[in-house]
Write a protein that holds these residues in place. Structure first.
Motif, mmCIF file in Angstrom:
data_model
loop_
_atom_site.group_PDB
_atom_site.id
_atom_site.type_symbol
_atom_site.label_atom_id
_atom_site.label_comp_id
_atom_site.label_asym_id
_atom_site.label_seq_id
_atom_site.Cartn_x
_atom_site.Cartn_y
_atom_site.Cartn_z
ATOM 1 N N ASN A 1 -1.478 -13.485 -24.549
ATOM 2 C CA ASN A 1 -0.849 -13.671 -25.857
ATOM 3 C C ASN A 1 -1.862 -13.794 -26.986
ATOM 4 N N GLN B 1 3.332 -7.993 -31.850
ATOM 5 C CA GLN B 1 4.390 -8.727 -31.155
ATOM 6 C C GLN B 1 5.761 -8.166 -31.524
ATOM 7 N N ILE C 1 10.711 -12.067 -33.849
ATOM 8 C CA ILE C 1 11.564 -13.106 -33.266
ATOM 9 C C ILE C 1 13.046 -12.770 -33.448
ATOM 10 N N GLU D 1 14.606 -16.051 -28.032
ATOM 11 C CA GLU D 1 14.100 -17.049 -27.089
ATOM 12 C C GLU D 1 12.579 -17.019 -26.964
ATOM 13 N N ALA D 2 11.917 -16.277 -27.824
ATOM 14 C CA ALA D 2 10.463 -16.108 -27.687
ATOM 15 C C ALA D 2 9.716 -17.431 -27.710
ATOM 16 N N ASN D 3 10.157 -18.387 -28.517
ATOM 17 C CA ASN D 3 9.465 -19.668 -28.605
ATOM 18 C C ASN D 3 9.838 -20.639 -27.493
ATOM 19 N N ASN D 4 10.794 -20.256 -26.667
ATOM 20 C CA ASN D 4 11.213 -21.108 -25.556
ATOM 21 C C ASN D 4 10.660 -20.663 -24.214
ATOM 22 N N PHE E 1 7.788 -17.267 -23.068
ATOM 23 C CA PHE E 1 7.268 -15.967 -23.487
ATOM 24 C C PHE E 1 6.435 -15.375 -22.356
#
Length: 437
Positions: free
Chosen positions: A121, A157, A160, A165-168, A170
């Motif tokens: 990432n 990237q 979002i 759900e990217a921040n939950n 990845f």
């Protein structure tokens, strides 16, 4: 005893020089070439592996390059052993595949394989360079050319809005999500043709390219920052931090060499550590042993002499280590807590993932005392097994006593890692102290 009083090492000057070295070294091939250039400027003479080495190879200042690796030494006729600083020139990242020019819709992309264990990432949404080596077939002969671009590509990237759900949680798919883009529209998107135009020494015919070793690297320049300008961020600190510190220590030692040196001091910077070191230019290969055997022969040593010399030799395996991360303190040992500005790390592991033993710890303590620098111990949390280094490999291959050390980092294996200005100067001074033991 301390280091010569007329050899101060200013931390800010040292960090600026490290930044210049990293900028000139986007891949292992450029790192070896830049090290060779700097050694040549310091009076070291190149040797050719395919040529005969006479007795002069064992004395004076010399170096030899093998692909993306380099070994350099300031020699003596003495048979009393070597002081070897071991490091590596490669870093985790992305290596260009065959048939690398890819077209997706109107985007031009580059096919890559993951090299080593990068923090995937961390490579997203930053401009990337492309660099490495081209092999050409010209008039029936093979020729190698280095090549390096400026900012040329990016791994964008997914927005979002398209992945709520990217921040939950990845996860990147190594095959589908990691092909850098570098253009669109009517351009050809031919990566090799572009690189052929930018080869060192002038453009080459793309049709002559028969092989290549190409890597992406972070294009953002290294940076000194922080409240008191005490922090340093850059790509490839693992492990150009050690290569540069070793170069600095070796050239400083050679400029102020003792009148009657007791040891041959050496820098051995290998390639391919991040993928196991098993190559002709890696620490598990024969490169260091080849050089040591040839120097022994140049001195006229017997096999017995050579074995005695190895028994009297020490390798300081220098590779980056971990500072305690202030946001993740539970991932570290609860009592052994390496901190920024505390000096280089003495790396210890019960399972010999690091080669340090009690005697080796004493040797490093002596070196740091001679250099007048602090050091601190590192051991992993028992629930978080550590990686390994060239140290155990060198000890196993050569039977040479080996000590594992290195500068402390945050964000190891990120596209951009973090260390401190003071610790980089401490590491170079500690290595110089080791050379003078």
């Amino acid at each position: 005893m301390t280091l010569p009083a007329d050899t101060p090492l200013d931390p800010r000057t040292n960090i600026d020089d490290l930044a210049a070295f990293i900028t000139a070294s986007p891949t292992s091939f450029q790192a070896a070439a830049e090290a060779a250039r700097r050694l040549g400027s310091a009076g070291f003479t190149p040797l050719d592996e395919e040529a005969t080495w006479d007795s002069s190879a064992a004395t004076g200042k010399h170096f030899v390059v093998r692909d993306g690796a380099i070994i350099a030494w300031a020699g003596t006729q003495s048979h009393t052993g070597y002081r070897v600083l071991g490091a590596h020139t490669d870093s985790p990242g992305f290596k260009v595949k065959p048939k690398s020019s890819i077209r997706t819709l109107t985007w031009n992309q580059v096919g890559v394989e993951v090299y080593g264990g990068p923090l995937l990432n961390s490579w997203l949404d930053r401009e990337l360079r492309l660099a490495g080596r081209l092999t050409l077939l010209v008039d029936g002969h093979l020729e190698n050319r280095l090549v390096a671009t400026g900012p040329i590509a990016r791994l964008p990237q997914l927005a979002i809005h398209l992945d709520r759900e990217a921040n939950n949680g990845f996860k990147l798919d190594k095959q589908g999500n990691l092909y850098p883009l570098w253009g669109f529209g009517d351009s050809t998107g031919d990566v090799l043709a572009y690189l052929a135009e930018h080869a060192d020494g002038g453009p080459v015919d793309p049709a002559t390219i028969v092989g290549y070793d190409l890597m992406f690297a972070d294009a953002t320049p290294p940076s000194v920052f922080g409240e008191n300008q005490e922090l340093f961020a850059s790509g490839r600190l693992d492990n150009l931090s050690s290569v540069h510190a070793g170069l600095t220590a070796l050239t400083r030692y050679a400029a102020h060499q003792p009148n009657n040196p007791q040891h041959t001091v050496m820098l051995a910077a290998f390639d391919h550590e991040e993928i196991g070191s098993e190559s002709r230019s890696g620490a598990a290969g024969p490169f260091l042993e080849d050089v040591l055997v040839r120097l022994s022969q140049a001195r006229g040593e017997t096999v017995e002499d050579y074995r005695r010399t190895l028994a009297a030799s020490i390798c300081l395996s220098s590779d980056a280590g971990h500072l305690v991360h202030p946001n993740y303190t539970g991932h570290h040992d609860p009592t052994v807590r390496p901190l920024p500005g505390g000096g280089p790390l003495l790396k210890i592991n019960a399972n010999q993932r690091y080669a340090t033993d009690a005697v080796g710890a004493g040797i490093f303590a002596q070196a740091c005392a001679l250099a007048g620098v602090p050091y601190q111990e590192f051991v992993s949390n028992n629930n978080v097994p550590c990686g390994s280094t060239i140290g155990p490999i060198t000890a196993t291959r050569l039977g040479m006593r080996t000590v594992d050390v290195g500068v402390g980092l945050l964000s190891m294996h990120s596209a951009r890692e973090l260390t401190t200005v003071a610790d980089m100067a401490y590491l170079a001074r500690a290595i110089e102290g080791f050379y003078r033991l």
